[in-house]
Design an enzyme around this catalytic site. Structure first.
Site, PDB file in Angstrom:
ATOM      1  N   GLU A 320      -9.343   0.298   0.186  1.00  7.71           N
ATOM      2  CA  GLU A 320      -9.997   1.623  -0.137  1.00  7.71           C
ATOM      3  C   GLU A 320     -11.323   1.821   0.517  1.00  7.71           C
ATOM      4  O   GLU A 320     -11.698   2.823   0.871  1.00  7.71           O
ATOM      5  CB  GLU A 320     -10.700   1.466  -1.588  1.00  7.71           C
ATOM      6  CG  GLU A 320      -9.524   1.543  -2.752  1.00  7.71           C
ATOM      7  CD  GLU A 320     -10.055   1.750  -4.219  1.00  7.71           C
ATOM      8  OE1 GLU A 320     -11.341   1.523  -4.524  1.00  7.71           O
ATOM      9  OE2 GLU A 320      -9.411   2.141  -5.070  1.00  7.71           O
ATOM     10  N   HIS A 349       6.267 -20.986   2.973  1.00  5.56           N
ATOM     11  CA  HIS A 349       7.523 -20.961   2.766  1.00  5.56           C
ATOM     12  C   HIS A 349       8.512 -19.562   2.591  1.00  5.56           C
ATOM     13  O   HIS A 349       9.503 -19.603   1.921  1.00  5.56           O
ATOM     14  CB  HIS A 349       8.107 -21.927   1.721  1.00  5.56           C
ATOM     15  CG  HIS A 349       7.706 -23.246   1.841  1.00  5.56           C
ATOM     16  ND1 HIS A 349       8.482 -24.535   2.490  1.00  5.56           N
ATOM     17  CD2 HIS A 349       6.257 -23.911   1.811  1.00  5.56           C
ATOM     18  CE1 HIS A 349       7.548 -25.445   2.432  1.00  5.56           C
ATOM     19  NE2 HIS A 349       6.367 -25.265   2.366  1.00  5.56           N
ATOM     20  N   LYS A 463      -4.332  11.018  -8.728  1.00  2.00           N
ATOM     21  CA  LYS A 463      -4.892  11.121 -10.059  1.00  2.00           C
ATOM     22  C   LYS A 463      -4.644  12.460 -10.696  1.00  2.00           C
ATOM     23  O   LYS A 463      -4.243  12.862 -11.843  1.00  2.00           O
ATOM     24  CB  LYS A 463      -6.251  10.730  -9.928  1.00  2.00           C
ATOM     25  CG  LYS A 463      -6.774   9.202  -9.855  1.00  2.00           C
ATOM     26  CD  LYS A 463      -8.103   9.143 -10.255  1.00  2.00           C
ATOM     27  CE  LYS A 463      -8.128   7.656 -10.027  1.00  2.00           C
ATOM     28  NZ  LYS A 463      -9.835   7.290  -9.866  1.00  2.00           N
TER      29      LYS A 463
HETATM   30  O1  PA5 Z   1     -13.277   1.073  -6.664  1.00  4.20           O
HETATM   31  C1  PA5 Z   1     -13.032   1.736  -7.486  1.00  4.20           C
HETATM   32  O2  PA5 Z   1     -13.883   2.857  -7.571  1.00  4.20           O
HETATM   33  C2  PA5 Z   1     -11.916   1.815  -8.384  1.00  4.20           C
HETATM   34  O3  PA5 Z   1     -10.985   0.890  -8.228  1.00  4.20           O
HETATM   35  C3  PA5 Z   1     -12.377   1.516  -9.916  1.00  4.20           C
HETATM   36  O4  PA5 Z   1     -13.033   0.707 -10.051  1.00  4.20           O
HETATM   37  C4  PA5 Z   1     -11.254   1.673 -10.922  1.00  4.20           C
HETATM   38  O5  PA5 Z   1     -10.561   2.860 -10.770  1.00  4.20           O
HETATM   39  C5  PA5 Z   1     -11.854   1.702 -12.279  1.00  4.20           C
HETATM   40  O6  PA5 Z   1     -12.597   2.501 -12.410  1.00  4.20           O
HETATM   41  P1  PA5 Z   1     -13.558   2.935 -13.741  1.00  4.20           P
HETATM   42  O7  PA5 Z   1     -14.734   1.702 -13.773  1.00  4.20           O
HETATM   43  O8  PA5 Z   1     -14.246   4.290 -13.844  1.00  4.20           O
HETATM   44  O9  PA5 Z   1     -12.615   2.419 -15.012  1.00  4.20           O
END
Ligand code: PA5
Length: 472
Positions: A320, A349, A463
């Site tokens: 990310e 393996h 999303k």
């Molecule tokens: O890194 C991020 O922003 C995402 O992985 C969030 O942590 C994940 O989508 C969960 O979001 P939230 O904490 O709003 O439920």
């Protein structure tokens, strides 16, 4: 040049197998010196000001970046001594009063806590807490089998103890994430409907600023404990903040010690010199491997079963943060490396064939824990079988190390890029060091590649589509 940096704690980063003829050369690193100096200065700026250049929230507003403040509890940090006390008291109360805890969260609101849980349930963890409630993680998927299995476990536990006290802990900065909400609602409804067998309690970890958020409203209504997911802490940088530390608190971990490890790492990573700053050195080698040596994949390969979750946490951090279409000037760069988790020796393996002979598009990052050596010895009850004789007195972790060294040597013999992180032991302190080292390495690499390591515009696309599909 110095190719391995060892800190006083025993933590080390060894870049030897990344460097040399046919690999990354010292000349390449020299040419990069001005860019490395700028990257170091940019991260220092983030430390000082809490601002990363050209970083905006998904709504287009400037958004602070405070993860470098997490190791320093105090007025200018999202972590405060009062918060650490509250977390400690919360953990003690949960361990005394609850029979089971279900943490509901996904992505950054799950992965860090799961690492803490996996590590702390180790035989070799220095101070294990004996009286833990049964702990479950849900909401990290919408997997009905998984949720059913947890429900069935709770039913088994409730046969011996009625009512079974179950604490639900939704962890969600937004408070509206689909996976987390599904799990939370499912368990809350089921457990409250069966009040003859269960007593359901709650505690929430969410953004306090969103007063009208669903978790905030529920916490107010029922008087549940509430922990704030602070401003300026993105999910993947939140393990040393409430989303990770609330799990640590329930496990009885020494949270100040976790932060002390991170703090010592931060202090060891202040210089602009890759020969003394291990995170800058790591970031530089990874950046050069991607930018000039075709490394589009990073294999994170801990030699430890229970560090698989650490690999999964790192997958999110790398993917990310650095997987970006555009740089901060708006030019298309398609930067990043695809993270892959491999476990040694298991995946020797399965994946090693590919690492050794497949495309030259990988860097393999090993991770080893020193202190496991001397902890488990194998004896051979069948001396009459010649093939087993060499196993008498075998130290399992020495065997693990020999396997890893063989893997390193084999890859290096063909100039396949690989590096090694070594932890002296697995403890709150060393985990704090490792988490922070990896977050800082990613921050430096974001600067070297000139991409915003703190946004994730790509996830908004699916999303939107999903939201339309789920509309009722
Ligand atoms: O890194 C991020 O922003 C995402 O992985 C969030 O942590 C994940 O989508 C969960 O979001 P939230 O904490 O709003 O439920």
């Amino acid at each position: 040049m110095k190719q391995k940096i060892t800190l006083p704690s025993g933590f080390s980063f060894d870049g030897t197998n990344m460097l040399g003829e046919g690999r990354i050369t010292e000349q390449e690193l020299h040419q990069l010196a001005p860019r490395i100096a700028c990257a170091a200065a940019a991260v220092d700026d983030i430390r000082r000001t809490g601002k990363a250049r050209n970083h905006f929230s998904k709504d287009g507003n400037p958004e602070p970046v405070y993860f470098p403040r997490l190791p320093y509890p105090g007025d200018h940090s999202p972590n405060t001594p009062e918060l650490l006390d509250q977390l400690k008291a919360f953990g003690e109360s949960v361990r005394q009063n609850e029979d089971a805890v279900i943490f509901c969260g996904v992505g950054g609101s799950y992965l860090g806590g799961k690492v803490l849980y996996d590590c702390a349930s180790s035989e070799f963890w220095p101070h294990r807490c004996d009286q833990l409630p049964s702990i479950f993680f849900s909401g990290n998927n919408v997997d009905s089998e998984d949720m059913t299995e947890i429900r069935e476990w709770l039913e088994v536990l409730a046969r011996n103890k009625k009512p079974l006290k179950v604490l639900l802990v939704p962890i969600s900065k937004s408070g509206t994430t689909m996976e987390t909400t599904t799990a939370f609602l499912y368990f809350y409804e089921y457990l409250s409907r069966h009040s003859d067998r269960f007593e359901v309690h709650g505690a929430v970890v969410t953004d306090n600023l969103m007063e009208s958020g669903p978790l905030n409203r529920l916490a107010w209504k029922f008087g549940w404990p509430m922990f704030d997911v602070p401003v300026g802490i993105g999910g993947r940088f939140s393990v040393l903040s409430t989303p990770g530390m609330v799990v640590g608190a329930v496990l009885g971990l020494d949270l100040p010690e976790l932060l002390r490890g991170a703090r010592d790492m931060d202090e060891a990573c202040r210089s602009g010199d890759i020969e003394t700053n291990p995170a800058l050195f790591n970031a530089t080698l990874k950046y050069v491997s991607a930018a000039s040596h075709g490394a589009t994949i990073e294999v994170i390969m801990p030699y430890a079963m229970r560090l698989k979750a650490l690999g999964e946490w790192y997958v999110q951090l790398l993917a990310e943060s650095l997987g970006k279409r555009k740089n901060r000037e708006g030019e298309t760069v398609f930067y990043g490396r695809t993270p892959v988790v491999a476990i040694g020796t298991t995946d020797m393996h399965a994946q090693t064939q590919m690492h050794q002979e497949g495309r030259r598009d990988k860097v393999v990052q090993f991770l080893f824990v020193e202190s496991w050596k001397g902890k488990l010895t194998v004896h051979n009850p069948f001396p009459e079988i010649a093939e087993y004789r060499g196993y008498e007195g075998l130290d399992a972790a020495n065997a693990l190390q020999a396997a890893m060294e063989a893997n390193e040597e084999a890859l290096s013999s063909d100039n396949r890029l690989n590096a090694l992180y070594t932890l002296p032991e697995l403890s709150e302190y060393t985990l704090g060091q490792l988490f922070y080292f990896l977050m800082l390495s990613i921050a430096y690499e974001g600067e070297l590649a000139d991409v915003d390591a703190y946004d994730q515009p790509g996830v908004e696309i699916y999303k939107k589509i999903m939201k339309a599909k789920l509309k009722r």
